[in-house]
Write a protein that holds these residues in place. Structure first.
Motif, PDB file in Angstrom:
ATOM      1  N   ARG A  43       0.845  -1.191   0.000  1.00 54.04           N
ATOM      2  CA  ARG A  43       0.000   0.000   0.000  1.00 54.04           C
ATOM      3  C   ARG A  43       0.888   1.251   0.000  1.00 54.04           C
ATOM      4  O   ARG A  43       1.932   1.290   0.642  1.00 54.04           O
ATOM      5  CB  ARG A  43      -0.895   0.005   1.224  1.00 54.04           C
ATOM      6  CG  ARG A  43      -1.790   1.253   1.284  1.00 54.04           C
ATOM      7  CD  ARG A  43      -2.464   1.401   2.601  1.00 54.04           C
ATOM      8  NE  ARG A  43      -3.629   0.543   2.666  1.00 54.04           N
ATOM      9  CZ  ARG A  43      -4.446   0.508   3.698  1.00 54.04           C
ATOM     10  NH1 ARG A  43      -4.204   1.246   4.762  1.00 54.04           N
ATOM     11  NH2 ARG A  43      -5.496  -0.266   3.694  1.00 54.04           N
ATOM     12  N   ALA A  44       0.443   2.278  -0.700  1.00 52.20           N
ATOM     13  CA  ALA A  44       1.140   3.571  -0.662  1.00 52.20           C
ATOM     14  C   ALA A  44       1.257   4.023   0.782  1.00 52.20           C
ATOM     15  O   ALA A  44       0.315   3.901   1.562  1.00 52.20           O
ATOM     16  CB  ALA A  44       0.379   4.602  -1.494  1.00 52.20           C
ATOM     17  N   LYS A  76      19.504   8.041  -0.767  1.00 56.69           N
ATOM     18  CA  LYS A  76      18.305   8.853  -0.564  1.00 56.69           C
ATOM     19  C   LYS A  76      17.093   7.997  -0.897  1.00 56.69           C
ATOM     20  O   LYS A  76      17.055   7.347  -1.946  1.00 56.69           O
ATOM     21  CB  LYS A  76      18.300  10.087  -1.473  1.00 56.69           C
ATOM     22  CG  LYS A  76      19.518  10.968  -1.344  1.00 56.69           C
ATOM     23  CD  LYS A  76      19.456  11.812  -0.128  1.00 56.69           C
ATOM     24  CE  LYS A  76      20.591  12.840  -0.190  1.00 56.69           C
ATOM     25  NZ  LYS A  76      21.079  13.262   1.043  1.00 56.69           N
ATOM     26  N   LEU A  77      16.119   7.990   0.013  1.00 54.16           N
ATOM     27  CA  LEU A  77      14.876   7.254  -0.181  1.00 54.16           C
ATOM     28  C   LEU A  77      13.703   8.204  -0.071  1.00 54.16           C
ATOM     29  O   LEU A  77      13.725   9.126   0.755  1.00 54.16           O
ATOM     30  CB  LEU A  77      14.724   6.168   0.890  1.00 54.16           C
ATOM     31  CG  LEU A  77      15.757   5.057   0.905  1.00 54.16           C
ATOM     32  CD1 LEU A  77      15.604   4.206   2.156  1.00 54.16           C
ATOM     33  CD2 LEU A  77      15.636   4.194  -0.349  1.00 54.16           C
ATOM     34  N   SER A  78      12.683   7.963  -0.874  1.00 58.15           N
ATOM     35  CA  SER A  78      11.451   8.740  -0.773  1.00 58.15           C
ATOM     36  C   SER A  78      10.310   7.916  -1.340  1.00 58.15           C
ATOM     37  O   SER A  78      10.521   6.993  -2.112  1.00 58.15           O
ATOM     38  CB  SER A  78      11.583  10.067  -1.542  1.00 58.15           C
ATOM     39  OG  SER A  78      11.776   9.819  -2.931  1.00 58.15           O
ATOM     40  N   GLU A  79       9.107   8.264  -0.912  1.00 58.84           N
ATOM     41  CA  GLU A  79       7.910   7.661  -1.481  1.00 58.84           C
ATOM     42  C   GLU A  79       7.258   8.679  -2.397  1.00 58.84           C
ATOM     43  O   GLU A  79       7.209   9.865  -2.083  1.00 58.84           O
ATOM     44  CB  GLU A  79       6.914   7.300  -0.381  1.00 58.84           C
ATOM     45  CG  GLU A  79       7.222   6.036   0.347  1.00 58.84           C
ATOM     46  CD  GLU A  79       6.041   5.575   1.211  1.00 58.84           C
ATOM     47  OE1 GLU A  79       5.073   6.334   1.375  1.00 58.84           O
ATOM     48  OE2 GLU A  79       6.107   4.457   1.715  1.00 58.84           O
ATOM     49  N   ASP A  80       6.773   8.201  -3.526  1.00 60.64           N
ATOM     50  CA  ASP A  80       5.924   9.026  -4.370  1.00 60.64           C
ATOM     51  C   ASP A  80       4.699   8.184  -4.722  1.00 60.64           C
ATOM     52  O   ASP A  80       4.508   7.121  -4.130  1.00 60.64           O
ATOM     53  CB  ASP A  80       6.686   9.555  -5.600  1.00 60.64           C
ATOM     54  CG  ASP A  80       7.215   8.467  -6.523  1.00 60.64           C
ATOM     55  OD1 ASP A  80       6.711   7.310  -6.482  1.00 60.64           O
ATOM     56  OD2 ASP A  80       8.141   8.752  -7.307  1.00 60.64           O
ATOM     57  N   SER A  81       3.899   8.622  -5.642  1.00 57.85           N
ATOM     58  CA  SER A  81       2.677   7.882  -5.942  1.00 57.85           C
ATOM     59  C   SER A  81       2.951   6.521  -6.572  1.00 57.85           C
ATOM     60  O   SER A  81       2.106   5.636  -6.530  1.00 57.85           O
ATOM     61  CB  SER A  81       1.779   8.701  -6.877  1.00 57.85           C
ATOM     62  OG  SER A  81       2.446   8.945  -8.099  1.00 57.85           O
ATOM     63  N   ARG A  82       4.129   6.326  -7.098  1.00 55.31           N
ATOM     64  CA  ARG A  82       4.482   5.075  -7.767  1.00 55.31           C
ATOM     65  C   ARG A  82       5.070   4.020  -6.826  1.00 55.31           C
ATOM     66  O   ARG A  82       4.817   2.834  -6.978  1.00 55.31           O
ATOM     67  CB  ARG A  82       5.469   5.375  -8.881  1.00 55.31           C
ATOM     68  CG  ARG A  82       5.724   4.211  -9.771  1.00 55.31           C
ATOM     69  CD  ARG A  82       6.492   4.644 -10.994  1.00 55.31           C
ATOM     70  NE  ARG A  82       6.796   3.466 -11.780  1.00 55.31           N
ATOM     71  CZ  ARG A  82       7.774   3.389 -12.628  1.00 55.31           C
ATOM     72  NH1 ARG A  82       8.558   4.425 -12.835  1.00 55.31           N
ATOM     73  NH2 ARG A  82       7.991   2.282 -13.289  1.00 55.31           N
ATOM     74  N   ARG A 132       0.849  -2.727   4.823  1.00 57.75           N
ATOM     75  CA  ARG A 132       0.389  -1.370   5.110  1.00 57.75           C
ATOM     76  C   ARG A 132       1.455  -0.519   5.769  1.00 57.75           C
ATOM     77  O   ARG A 132       1.476   0.690   5.606  1.00 57.75           O
ATOM     78  CB  ARG A 132      -0.852  -1.431   5.998  1.00 57.75           C
ATOM     79  CG  ARG A 132      -2.014  -2.116   5.315  1.00 57.75           C
ATOM     80  CD  ARG A 132      -3.198  -2.253   6.212  1.00 57.75           C
ATOM     81  NE  ARG A 132      -4.337  -2.767   5.451  1.00 57.75           N
ATOM     82  CZ  ARG A 132      -5.504  -2.997   5.978  1.00 57.75           C
ATOM     83  NH1 ARG A 132      -5.725  -2.770   7.258  1.00 57.75           N
ATOM     84  NH2 ARG A 132      -6.472  -3.470   5.222  1.00 57.75           N
ATOM     85  N   ALA A 133       2.325  -1.153   6.540  1.00 61.66           N
ATOM     86  CA  ALA A 133       3.437  -0.468   7.204  1.00 61.66           C
ATOM     87  C   ALA A 133       4.537  -1.493   7.399  1.00 61.66           C
ATOM     88  O   ALA A 133       4.282  -2.582   7.908  1.00 61.66           O
ATOM     89  CB  ALA A 133       3.008   0.106   8.546  1.00 61.66           C
ATOM     90  N   VAL A 134       5.738  -1.168   6.965  1.00 59.05           N
ATOM     91  CA  VAL A 134       6.877  -2.072   7.138  1.00 59.05           C
ATOM     92  C   VAL A 134       8.039  -1.302   7.744  1.00 59.05           C
ATOM     93  O   VAL A 134       8.116  -0.082   7.643  1.00 59.05           O
ATOM     94  CB  VAL A 134       7.311  -2.726   5.806  1.00 59.05           C
ATOM     95  CG1 VAL A 134       6.183  -3.524   5.185  1.00 59.05           C
ATOM     96  CG2 VAL A 134       7.848  -1.701   4.830  1.00 59.05           C
ATOM     97  N   THR A 135       8.932  -2.049   8.369  1.00 59.90           N
ATOM     98  CA  THR A 135      10.189  -1.493   8.846  1.00 59.90           C
ATOM     99  C   THR A 135      11.244  -1.907   7.826  1.00 59.90           C
ATOM    100  O   THR A 135      11.585  -3.087   7.714  1.00 59.90           O
ATOM    101  CB  THR A 135      10.543  -2.029  10.242  1.00 59.90           C
ATOM    102  OG1 THR A 135       9.475  -1.702  11.136  1.00 59.90           O
ATOM    103  CG2 THR A 135      11.833  -1.422  10.747  1.00 59.90           C
TER     104      THR A 135
END
Length: 178
Positions: A43-44, A76-82, A132-135
């Motif tokens: 999940r996003a 560098k890590l980031s979340e985007d819509s993809r 839904r949430a991971v470490t």
């Protein structure tokens, strides 16, 4: 007793730009068959809680072949819509030179990530699991096998600087509990 981290491959794009690799270590809402046992989607927002952690970039999940880490600023890590986007500065080490050479030739297999699931971080519906949430513990450049048929990897041609596109067919690899 703490469970061993899980590892997943992901359909990704990796681009080599000089001594930098960029792409996606995981994609959201892309169902993956895990070991023929169940289907899993991410999940996003699943990685949001890990973006402030010290996360490593490895080769094939091997802690002896570190490429970068968030603590030093080389990853560098980031979340985007993809999905979970990454950018890493490739070190001037043997592992770094090998990965860069394979990226430039279009020979890399794909990306993978190692994670654990905190209490309440996943939801099951029959044979389907939603993360839904991971470490997040690490992302890995996978030298051999990408996650899905049709995985693409992008590198820059050394001669012209133009993109080189390779479409690879491959296997899905995942290890659960070690």
């Amino acid at each position: 007793m703490t469970a061993e981290p899980e590892r997943r491959s992901a359909a990704i794009e990796v681009r080599a730009k000089g001594r930098r690799l960029e792409g996606y270590a995981a994609l959201f809402d892309a169902p993956a068959q895990i070991g023929g046992r169940f289907t899993e989607t991410i999940r996003a927002g699943a990685f949001a809680g890990s973006l402030g952690r010290d996360v490593l970039a490895l080769v094939d999940h091997d802690p002896g072949r570190v490429l970068a880490r968030t603590r030093s600023g080389t990853l560098k890590l980031s979340e985007d819509s993809r999905g979970l986007a990454f950018g890493l500065d490739v070190p001037e080490t043997q592992a770094g030179r090998d990965v860069l050479a394979l990226a430039e030739r279009g020979d890399l297999g794909g990306m993978s990530f190692g994670f654990s699931v905190p209490e309440g971080g996943d939801a099951w519906r029959g044979e389907e699991r939603e993360l839904r949430a991971v470490t997040l513990h690490e992302i890995s450049v996978v030298l051999a096998w990408p996650a899905y048929d049709g995985t693409t990897i992008h590198a820059r041609s050394a001669a012209s600087g133009a993109p080189v596109r390779r479409t690879l067919a491959g296997l899905y690899l995942a290890t659960l509990g070690g």
